[in-house]
Design a protein around this motif. Structure first.
Motif, mmCIF file in Angstrom:
data_model
loop_
_atom_site.group_PDB
_atom_site.id
_atom_site.type_symbol
_atom_site.label_atom_id
_atom_site.label_comp_id
_atom_site.label_asym_id
_atom_site.label_seq_id
_atom_site.Cartn_x
_atom_site.Cartn_y
_atom_site.Cartn_z
ATOM 1 N N ILE A 42 12.112 -30.576 7.916
ATOM 2 C CA ILE A 42 11.735 -29.195 8.235
ATOM 3 C C ILE A 42 12.578 -28.677 9.396
ATOM 4 O O ILE A 42 13.024 -27.539 9.385
ATOM 5 N N LYS A 43 12.768 -29.498 10.392
ATOM 6 C CA LYS A 43 13.591 -29.118 11.555
ATOM 7 C C LYS A 43 15.007 -28.780 11.108
ATOM 8 O O LYS A 43 15.596 -27.795 11.545
ATOM 9 N N ARG A 44 15.569 -29.585 10.219
ATOM 10 C CA ARG A 44 16.922 -29.353 9.719
ATOM 11 C C ARG A 44 16.992 -28.046 8.929
ATOM 12 O O ARG A 44 17.947 -27.278 9.058
ATOM 13 N N ILE A 45 15.975 -27.765 8.149
ATOM 14 C CA ILE A 45 15.969 -26.585 7.277
ATOM 15 C C ILE A 45 15.694 -25.296 8.047
ATOM 16 O O ILE A 45 16.366 -24.293 7.847
ATOM 17 N N SER A 46 14.687 -25.343 8.935
ATOM 18 C CA SER A 46 14.221 -24.099 9.559
ATOM 19 C C SER A 46 14.449 -24.015 11.062
ATOM 20 O O SER A 46 14.203 -22.970 11.660
ATOM 21 N N GLY A 47 14.863 -25.111 11.679
ATOM 22 C CA GLY A 47 15.063 -25.087 13.122
ATOM 23 C C GLY A 47 13.799 -25.334 13.913
ATOM 24 O O GLY A 47 13.793 -25.251 15.136
ATOM 25 N N GLN A 48 12.715 -25.629 13.244
ATOM 26 C CA GLN A 48 11.446 -25.911 13.910
ATOM 27 C C GLN A 48 10.684 -26.948 13.097
ATOM 28 O O GLN A 48 11.067 -27.280 11.994
ATOM 29 N N ARG A 49 9.583 -27.423 13.628
ATOM 30 C CA ARG A 49 8.793 -28.439 12.929
ATOM 31 C C ARG A 49 7.446 -27.910 12.427
ATOM 32 O O ARG A 49 6.681 -28.646 11.824
ATOM 33 N N ALA A 50 7.161 -26.641 12.664
ATOM 34 C CA ALA A 50 5.881 -26.056 12.254
ATOM 35 C C ALA A 50 5.921 -25.667 10.778
ATOM 36 O O ALA A 50 6.977 -25.409 10.208
ATOM 37 N N VAL A 51 4.771 -25.639 10.141
ATOM 38 C CA VAL A 51 4.629 -25.211 8.757
ATOM 39 C C VAL A 51 3.607 -24.081 8.696
ATOM 40 O O VAL A 51 2.816 -23.937 9.613
ATOM 41 N N PRO A 52 3.615 -23.278 7.664
ATOM 42 C CA PRO A 52 4.428 -23.367 6.469
ATOM 43 C C PRO A 52 5.847 -22.836 6.693
ATOM 44 O O PRO A 52 6.092 -22.034 7.578
ATOM 45 N N VAL A 53 6.748 -23.309 5.834
ATOM 46 C CA VAL A 53 8.117 -22.809 5.760
ATOM 47 C C VAL A 53 8.394 -22.494 4.305
ATOM 48 O O VAL A 53 8.085 -23.300 3.427
ATOM 49 N N LEU A 54 8.937 -21.319 4.058
ATOM 50 C CA LEU A 54 9.319 -20.913 2.707
ATOM 51 C C LEU A 54 10.835 -20.917 2.614
ATOM 52 O O LEU A 54 11.518 -20.427 3.520
ATOM 53 N N VAL A 55 11.357 -21.482 1.528
ATOM 54 C CA VAL A 55 12.784 -21.435 1.240
ATOM 55 C C VAL A 55 12.950 -20.793 -0.134
ATOM 56 O O VAL A 55 12.428 -21.302 -1.121
ATOM 57 N N ASP A 56 13.629 -19.668 -0.161
ATOM 58 C CA ASP A 56 13.939 -18.967 -1.407
ATOM 59 C C ASP A 56 15.439 -19.135 -1.637
ATOM 60 O O ASP A 56 16.251 -18.380 -1.093
ATOM 61 N N GLU A 57 15.798 -20.142 -2.397
ATOM 62 C CA GLU A 57 17.210 -20.470 -2.616
ATOM 63 C C GLU A 57 17.950 -19.337 -3.322
ATOM 64 O O GLU A 57 19.124 -19.089 -3.032
ATOM 65 N N ASP A 58 17.296 -18.660 -4.248
ATOM 66 C CA ASP A 58 17.952 -17.598 -5.011
ATOM 67 C C ASP A 58 18.401 -16.448 -4.119
ATOM 68 O O ASP A 58 19.412 -15.803 -4.391
ATOM 69 N N ARG A 59 17.656 -16.183 -3.055
ATOM 70 C CA ARG A 59 17.967 -15.061 -2.166
ATOM 71 C C ARG A 59 18.552 -15.519 -0.828
ATOM 72 O O ARG A 59 18.826 -14.696 0.033
ATOM 73 N N GLY A 60 18.696 -16.824 -0.646
ATOM 74 C CA GLY A 60 19.256 -17.344 0.600
ATOM 75 C C GLY A 60 18.365 -17.108 1.803
ATOM 76 O O GLY A 60 18.857 -16.880 2.907
ATOM 77 N N VAL A 61 17.048 -17.182 1.598
ATOM 78 C CA VAL A 61 16.089 -16.892 2.658
ATOM 79 C C VAL A 61 15.320 -18.155 3.032
ATOM 80 O O VAL A 61 14.826 -18.868 2.161
ATOM 81 N N THR A 62 15.241 -18.406 4.332
ATOM 82 C CA THR A 62 14.383 -19.454 4.881
ATOM 83 C C THR A 62 13.564 -18.812 5.980
ATOM 84 O O THR A 62 14.120 -18.137 6.852
ATOM 85 N N MET A 63 12.247 -18.980 5.916
ATOM 86 C CA MET A 63 11.406 -18.368 6.948
ATOM 87 C C MET A 63 10.166 -19.185 7.225
ATOM 88 O O MET A 63 9.706 -19.947 6.384
ATOM 89 N N ALA A 64 9.668 -19.006 8.434
ATOM 90 C CA ALA A 64 8.441 -19.652 8.873
ATOM 91 C C ALA A 64 7.439 -18.566 9.249
ATOM 92 O O ALA A 64 7.716 -17.385 9.069
ATOM 93 N N GLU A 65 6.302 -18.994 9.765
ATOM 94 C CA GLU A 65 5.207 -18.100 10.176
ATOM 95 C C GLU A 65 4.537 -17.487 8.946
ATOM 96 O O GLU A 65 5.135 -16.694 8.222
ATOM 97 N N SER A 66 3.301 -17.853 8.744
ATOM 98 C CA SER A 66 2.585 -17.447 7.533
ATOM 99 C C SER A 66 2.540 -15.939 7.340
ATOM 100 O O SER A 66 2.705 -15.456 6.215
ATOM 101 N N GLU A 67 2.356 -15.162 8.403
ATOM 102 C CA GLU A 67 2.289 -13.700 8.255
ATOM 103 C C GLU A 67 3.615 -13.151 7.737
ATOM 104 O O GLU A 67 3.630 -12.262 6.881
ATOM 105 N N ASN A 68 4.724 -13.664 8.249
ATOM 106 C CA ASN A 68 6.042 -13.233 7.766
ATOM 107 C C ASN A 68 6.231 -13.617 6.300
ATOM 108 O O ASN A 68 6.777 -12.840 5.514
ATOM 109 N N ILE A 69 5.794 -14.814 5.948
ATOM 110 C CA ILE A 69 5.936 -15.278 4.567
ATOM 111 C C ILE A 69 5.090 -14.419 3.627
ATOM 112 O O ILE A 69 5.558 -14.015 2.561
ATOM 113 N N LEU A 70 3.865 -14.121 4.024
ATOM 114 C CA LEU A 70 2.996 -13.288 3.186
ATOM 115 C C LEU A 70 3.612 -11.916 2.954
ATOM 116 O O LEU A 70 3.595 -11.394 1.833
ATOM 117 N N GLU A 71 4.173 -11.342 4.007
ATOM 118 C CA GLU A 71 4.819 -10.037 3.878
ATOM 119 C C GLU A 71 6.025 -10.133 2.940
ATOM 120 O O GLU A 71 6.239 -9.253 2.103
#
Length: 78
Positions: A42-71
């Protein structure tokens, strides 16, 4: 391909998974260890160790923080 990195029993992770299900998004769930020290991937992918982390490979998006992911799910994937 959408991947969610989550911790079993994490309410924020469950909320994100539920929203992805409601939006009928196909995704994979990768379960992470409970101890932060075991979350090197997770640290390698997102730069942090907290979850959840979403990775959308098709759009090149990696994000953390549940509120951001929900949006993002509501705005982009639903």
């Amino acid at each position: 391909m959408v991947t969610i990195y989550a911790l079993e029993g994490c309410p924020y992770c469950e909320t994100v998974s539920d929203r992805l299900d409601e939006a009928d998004v196909d995704y994979e769930c990768e379960w992470v260890p409970a101890l932060h020290s075991g979350r090197d991937e997770i640290k390698r992918i997102s730069g942090q160790r907290a979850v959840p982390v979403l990775v959308d490979e098709d759009r090149g998006v990696t994000m953390a923080e549940s509120e951001n992911i929900l949006e993002y799910v509501d705005r982009t994937l639903a």
